[in-house]
Design an enzyme around this catalytic site. Structure first.
Site, mmCIF file in Angstrom:
data_model
loop_
_atom_site.group_PDB
_atom_site.id
_atom_site.type_symbol
_atom_site.label_atom_id
_atom_site.label_comp_id
_atom_site.label_asym_id
_atom_site.label_seq_id
_atom_site.Cartn_x
_atom_site.Cartn_y
_atom_site.Cartn_z
ATOM 1 N N LYS A 9 6.784 -0.455 2.579
ATOM 2 C CA LYS A 9 6.817 -1.583 3.524
ATOM 3 C C LYS A 9 5.414 -1.928 4.020
ATOM 4 C CE LYS A 9 9.539 0.565 6.434
ATOM 5 N NZ LYS A 9 9.654 1.851 5.738
ATOM 6 N N ARG A 84 15.328 -2.112 12.520
ATOM 7 C CA ARG A 84 15.750 -0.949 11.764
ATOM 8 C C ARG A 84 17.157 -0.497 12.156
ATOM 9 N NH1 ARG A 84 11.383 3.605 10.398
ATOM 10 N NH2 ARG A 84 9.995 1.853 10.537
ATOM 11 N N ARG A 123 1.058 10.806 0.437
ATOM 12 C CA ARG A 123 0.377 9.699 1.134
ATOM 13 C C ARG A 123 -0.811 10.171 1.961
ATOM 14 N NH1 ARG A 123 3.723 5.778 4.894
ATOM 15 N NH2 ARG A 123 4.401 7.745 5.829
ATOM 16 N N ARG A 157 -0.065 12.024 7.719
ATOM 17 C CA ARG A 157 0.677 11.879 8.971
ATOM 18 C C ARG A 157 1.480 13.139 9.278
ATOM 19 N NH1 ARG A 157 3.566 6.044 8.549
ATOM 20 N NH2 ARG A 157 5.338 7.256 9.249
ATOM 21 N N ARG A 168 13.865 12.241 8.529
ATOM 22 C CA ARG A 168 13.728 10.773 8.572
ATOM 23 C C ARG A 168 14.717 10.122 7.599
ATOM 24 N NH1 ARG A 168 7.557 10.417 7.344
ATOM 25 N NH2 ARG A 168 7.801 8.151 7.291
HETATM 26 P P1 AP5 Z 1 3.848 2.900 2.545
HETATM 27 O O1 AP5 Z 1 3.476 1.497 2.239
HETATM 28 O O2 AP5 Z 1 3.021 3.652 3.532
HETATM 29 O O3 AP5 Z 1 5.408 2.983 2.898
HETATM 30 P P2 AP5 Z 1 6.200 2.602 4.216
HETATM 31 O O4 AP5 Z 1 7.517 2.061 3.774
HETATM 32 O O5 AP5 Z 1 5.364 1.739 5.099
HETATM 33 O O6 AP5 Z 1 6.389 4.039 4.813
HETATM 34 P P3 AP5 Z 1 6.380 4.563 6.307
HETATM 35 O O7 AP5 Z 1 6.449 6.070 6.215
HETATM 36 O O8 AP5 Z 1 5.239 3.994 7.108
HETATM 37 O O9 AP5 Z 1 7.698 4.014 6.832
HETATM 38 P P4 AP5 Z 1 8.544 4.610 7.904
HETATM 39 O O10 AP5 Z 1 9.548 3.554 8.028
HETATM 40 O O11 AP5 Z 1 9.096 5.957 7.671
HETATM 41 O O12 AP5 Z 1 7.523 4.880 9.105
HETATM 42 P P5 AP5 Z 1 6.993 3.961 10.251
HETATM 43 O O13 AP5 Z 1 5.531 4.145 10.322
HETATM 44 O O14 AP5 Z 1 7.528 2.581 10.143
HETATM 45 O O15 AP5 Z 1 3.870 3.701 1.152
HETATM 46 C C1 AP5 Z 1 4.169 5.091 1.094
HETATM 47 C C2 AP5 Z 1 3.298 5.756 0.008
HETATM 48 O O16 AP5 Z 1 3.708 5.273 -1.261
HETATM 49 C C3 AP5 Z 1 1.791 5.440 0.126
HETATM 50 O O17 AP5 Z 1 1.058 6.583 -0.256
HETATM 51 C C4 AP5 Z 1 1.569 4.295 -0.879
HETATM 52 O O18 AP5 Z 1 0.251 4.292 -1.413
HETATM 53 C C5 AP5 Z 1 2.617 4.618 -1.940
HETATM 54 N N1 AP5 Z 1 3.180 3.416 -2.557
HETATM 55 C C6 AP5 Z 1 3.533 2.255 -1.932
HETATM 56 N N2 AP5 Z 1 4.042 1.381 -2.812
HETATM 57 C C7 AP5 Z 1 4.031 2.010 -4.026
HETATM 58 C C8 AP5 Z 1 4.450 1.614 -5.337
HETATM 59 N N3 AP5 Z 1 4.975 0.391 -5.587
HETATM 60 N N4 AP5 Z 1 4.297 2.510 -6.342
HETATM 61 C C9 AP5 Z 1 3.762 3.731 -6.112
HETATM 62 N N5 AP5 Z 1 3.333 4.154 -4.906
HETATM 63 C C10 AP5 Z 1 3.486 3.312 -3.863
HETATM 64 O O19 AP5 Z 1 7.677 4.616 11.537
HETATM 65 C C11 AP5 Z 1 7.302 5.921 11.987
HETATM 66 C C12 AP5 Z 1 8.302 6.389 13.029
HETATM 67 O O20 AP5 Z 1 8.285 5.479 14.161
HETATM 68 C C13 AP5 Z 1 9.765 6.382 12.564
HETATM 69 O O21 AP5 Z 1 10.106 7.582 11.891
HETATM 70 C C14 AP5 Z 1 10.520 6.220 13.890
HETATM 71 O O22 AP5 Z 1 10.590 7.433 14.583
HETATM 72 C C15 AP5 Z 1 9.606 5.273 14.679
HETATM 73 N N6 AP5 Z 1 9.963 3.854 14.468
HETATM 74 C C16 AP5 Z 1 9.235 2.923 13.780
HETATM 75 N N7 AP5 Z 1 9.882 1.740 13.789
HETATM 76 C C17 AP5 Z 1 11.031 1.913 14.491
HETATM 77 C C18 AP5 Z 1 12.113 1.058 14.822
HETATM 78 N N8 AP5 Z 1 12.135 -0.222 14.431
HETATM 79 N N9 AP5 Z 1 13.131 1.583 15.555
HETATM 80 C C19 AP5 Z 1 13.100 2.863 15.992
HETATM 81 N N10 AP5 Z 1 12.120 3.738 15.676
HETATM 82 C C20 AP5 Z 1 11.082 3.267 14.929
#
Ligand code: AP5
Length: 214
Positions: A9, A84, A123, A157, A168
């Site tokens: 994402k 989400r 990552r 992270r 998660r």
């Molecule tokens: P990356 O692009 O970093 O993936 P991502 O989907 O953004 O992953 P996140 O871990 O950031 O998502 P998340 O939803 O768990 O965490 P968030 O920070 O939102 O890619 C991942 C890896 O894959 C990278 O190394 C990249 O290089 C690689 N990659 C990407 N695309 C690729 C491809 N096509 N091919 C190969 N490799 C690839 O949230 C963190 C925490 O905050 C949550 O756990 C929760 O506790 C809280 N939180 C956040 N939002 C909310 C919400 N809306 N409601 C409640 N709690 C929330």
């Protein structure tokens, strides 16, 4: 941008934001900023994030609403990781309606669970910018441990540890599928195979923006 943890994402939202000239608004990045700055919201959300759980809707919704009220988001934004849960999706619709707007599209990055696990364990992120994201295998930096753009240190992270990643996936995938259903029912969902090279996923997303017929 809807998808499981590690679906890409952030990677895709960042590329779309550049291409479309819109701000990239990531709820995860907003939370991490509050954690780093030790704000009251950061202190309230830490225990959920550390356990791999979702932060309660009311905290999350008001944080994102505040961000979307900033001037750079007046013409729109690429939302990453929000909504989400179904209540978050309903709150977003209500917020946009109050401002005479609506959701243009909901992108679902479809990626299998075992691929998500591999992505999160490999990552690396840049200390200077959340938008500079690397992966041991699919996108390694030129110099190990240093960002290609600014030379800043790369780090992993805390919530990418194996136990928290499992939590998660277990806690966050079921509500995510409710969001997918919510947008599918409204006819705005565009599902894209997220298990392709990064540039191909971006092209698939852009094609749906330019030619939104499914
Ligand atoms: P990356 O692009 O970093 O993936 P991502 O989907 O953004 O992953 P996140 O871990 O950031 O998502 P998340 O939803 O768990 O965490 P968030 O920070 O939102 O890619 C991942 C890896 O894959 C990278 O190394 C990249 O290089 C690689 N990659 C990407 N695309 C690729 C491809 N096509 N091919 C190969 N490799 C690839 O949230 C963190 C925490 O905050 C949550 O756990 C929760 O506790 C809280 N939180 C956040 N939002 C909310 C919400 N809306 N409601 C409640 N709690 C929330």
């Amino acid at each position: 941008m809807v998808g499981g943890p590690g679906a890409g994402k952030g990677t895709q939202a960042n590329r779309l934001a550049d291409r479309l000239g819109l701000p990239h608004v990531s709820s995860g990045d907003l939370f991490r900023r509050h954690l780093r700055d030790d704000t009251p919201l950061g202190r309230r959300s830490r225990r959920y994030i550390d356990r791999g759980a979702l932060v309660p809707d009311e905290l999350t919704i008001s944080m994102v609403e505040q961000r979307l009220a900033e001037p750079d988001a007046e013409a729109g934004a690429i939302l990453d990781g929000f909504p989400r849960t179904r209540p978050q999706a309903e709150a977003l619709d209500a917020l946009l309606a109050r401002h005479g707007g609506q959701l243009a599209a909901a992108f679902y990055l479809d990626v299998d669970r075992d691929v998500l696990l591999r992505r999160l364990s490999g990552r690396w992120l840049c200390r200077a910018s959340e938008d500079h994201v690397y992966h041991d295998l699919s996108h390694p930096p030129k110099d190990a441990g240093r960002c290609d753009f600014d030379g800043a240190e790369l780090y992993q992270r805390e919530d990418d540890s194996p136990a928290t990643v499992r939590a998660r996936l277990e806690k966050q995938l079921p509500p995510m599928f409710e969001v997918v259903d919510y947008y599918a029912d409204r006819g705005v969902l565009h599902a894209v195979d997220g298990d392709q090279p990064v540039a191909e996923v971006t092209d698939a997303l852009l094609r749906t923006v330019v030619s939104p017929a499914k």
